[in-house]
Design an enzyme around this catalytic site. Structure first.
Site, PDB file in Angstrom:
ATOM      1  N   ARG A   1       5.778 -17.859   2.193  1.00  8.31           N
ATOM      2  CA  ARG A   1       5.975 -16.718   1.303  1.00  8.31           C
ATOM      3  C   ARG A   1       7.040 -15.780   1.957  1.00  8.31           C
ATOM      4  O   ARG A   1       6.558 -15.226   2.706  1.00  8.31           O
ATOM      5  CB  ARG A   1       4.603 -16.210   0.872  1.00  8.31           C
ATOM      6  CG  ARG A   1       4.840 -15.214  -0.177  1.00  8.31           C
ATOM      7  CD  ARG A   1       3.631 -14.440  -0.394  1.00  8.31           C
ATOM      8  NE  ARG A   1       2.452 -14.869  -0.830  1.00  8.31           N
ATOM      9  CZ  ARG A   1       1.560 -15.003  -1.687  1.00  8.31           C
ATOM     10  NH1 ARG A   1       2.181 -13.951  -2.411  1.00  8.31           N
ATOM     11  NH2 ARG A   1       0.733 -15.521  -1.799  1.00  8.31           N
TER      12      ARG A   1
ATOM     13  N   GLY B   1       8.583  14.766 -12.774  1.00  4.17           N
ATOM     14  CA  GLY B   1       8.174  13.443 -12.681  1.00  4.17           C
ATOM     15  C   GLY B   1       7.634  13.031 -11.408  1.00  4.17           C
ATOM     16  O   GLY B   1       7.563  13.616 -10.628  1.00  4.17           O
TER      17      GLY B   1
ATOM     18  N   GLU C   1       3.153  12.075 -15.752  1.00  9.86           N
ATOM     19  CA  GLU C   1       3.674  13.451 -14.644  1.00  9.86           C
ATOM     20  C   GLU C   1       4.128  14.711 -15.529  1.00  9.86           C
ATOM     21  O   GLU C   1       3.916  15.623 -14.868  1.00  9.86           O
ATOM     22  CB  GLU C   1       5.115  12.788 -14.043  1.00  9.86           C
ATOM     23  CG  GLU C   1       4.906  11.609 -13.070  1.00  9.86           C
ATOM     24  CD  GLU C   1       4.128  11.993 -11.683  1.00  9.86           C
ATOM     25  OE1 GLU C   1       4.007  13.374 -11.494  1.00  9.86           O
ATOM     26  OE2 GLU C   1       3.715  11.296 -11.093  1.00  9.86           O
TER      27      GLU C   1
ATOM     28  N   GLU D   1       2.456  17.923 -14.359  1.00  8.01           N
ATOM     29  CA  GLU D   1       3.155  18.866 -13.732  1.00  8.01           C
ATOM     30  C   GLU D   1       3.402  20.352 -14.490  1.00  8.01           C
ATOM     31  O   GLU D   1       3.578  21.335 -14.243  1.00  8.01           O
ATOM     32  CB  GLU D   1       4.452  18.601 -13.216  1.00  8.01           C
ATOM     33  CG  GLU D   1       4.425  17.501 -11.983  1.00  8.01           C
ATOM     34  CD  GLU D   1       5.660  16.977 -11.658  1.00  8.01           C
ATOM     35  OE1 GLU D   1       6.861  17.267 -12.217  1.00  8.01           O
ATOM     36  OE2 GLU D   1       5.724  16.090 -10.747  1.00  8.01           O
TER      37      GLU D   1
ATOM     38  N   GLU E   1       6.027  26.259 -10.441  1.00  6.88           N
ATOM     39  CA  GLU E   1       6.450  26.846 -11.815  1.00  6.88           C
ATOM     40  C   GLU E   1       6.839  25.947 -12.556  1.00  6.88           C
ATOM     41  O   GLU E   1       7.404  24.948 -12.262  1.00  6.88           O
ATOM     42  CB  GLU E   1       7.668  27.916 -11.270  1.00  6.88           C
ATOM     43  CG  GLU E   1       7.922  29.075 -12.435  1.00  6.88           C
ATOM     44  CD  GLU E   1       8.833  29.898 -11.598  1.00  6.88           C
ATOM     45  OE1 GLU E   1       9.654  30.578 -12.790  1.00  6.88           O
ATOM     46  OE2 GLU E   1       9.076  30.188 -10.738  1.00  6.88           O
TER      47      GLU E   1
END
Length: 168
Positions: free
Chosen positions: A34, A73, A89, A93, A140
């Protein structure tokens, strides 16, 4: 921070060798027969517009880009789509819940911090709900006039904003 080189096969634990494939030297597990590919990391980001010529940015509280402004993100997790990752995200955030993400572009960039390539997948979000509350990787979160953006942590984010504005 460079990513460590792979030594063992992630499937069987056998020591990896090298094999020429399609003009590249790749990691190869002889026991599994592989090739082990080294693929870019996928990341998603949200471009949240408020309909008043403002875009949402977060002040990062961790590396890379600590104490710099960026689009909300992060990395796409196993089992989620890039659009779902962008919405997750955004929630983590900023506290905002985005709806109907629209694909803007996919931008390739090399990352010295992660020691690999990253694919940044950007989504425009014009519909959202909730109150802005910075959390997770952001200290922030707030809207900025598009005509007066602060310097951004990542060139890819500047390019993504430009692409979104060109599509208007």
């Amino acid at each position: 921070m460079a990513r460590e080189k792979r030594i063992f096969c992630p499937w069987c634990g056998n020591r990896l060798g090298k094999k020429m494939d399609e003009g590249r030297v790749r990691d190869y597990c002889e026991k599994e027969d592989r090739l082990i590919y080294d693929n870019p990391l996928p990341a998603s980001t949200s471009l949240v517009f408020d309909g008043k010529d403002n875009i949402l940015l977060v002040l990062r509280n961790c590396e890379p880009g600590i104490d710099q402004w960026a689009l909300p993100g992060g990395f796409v997790e196993t089992g989620e789509s890039p659009a779902d990752a962008a919405m997750r995200e955004l929630r983590e955030e900023t506290g905002l819940t985005g709806r109907d993400p629209e694909l803007i572009d996919v931008i390739f960039q090399e990352s010295l911090f992660y020691g690999t390539s990253i694919l940044i997948i950007g989504y425009r979000v014009d519909s959202f709900s909730g109150e802005i509350m910075a959390a997770d990787d952001a200290s922030e979160a707030r809207f900025f006039k598009i005509s007066g953006l602060p310097p951004l942590a990542f060139d890819s984010h500047s390019k993504m904003i430009k692409k979104a504005l060109e599509k208007e």
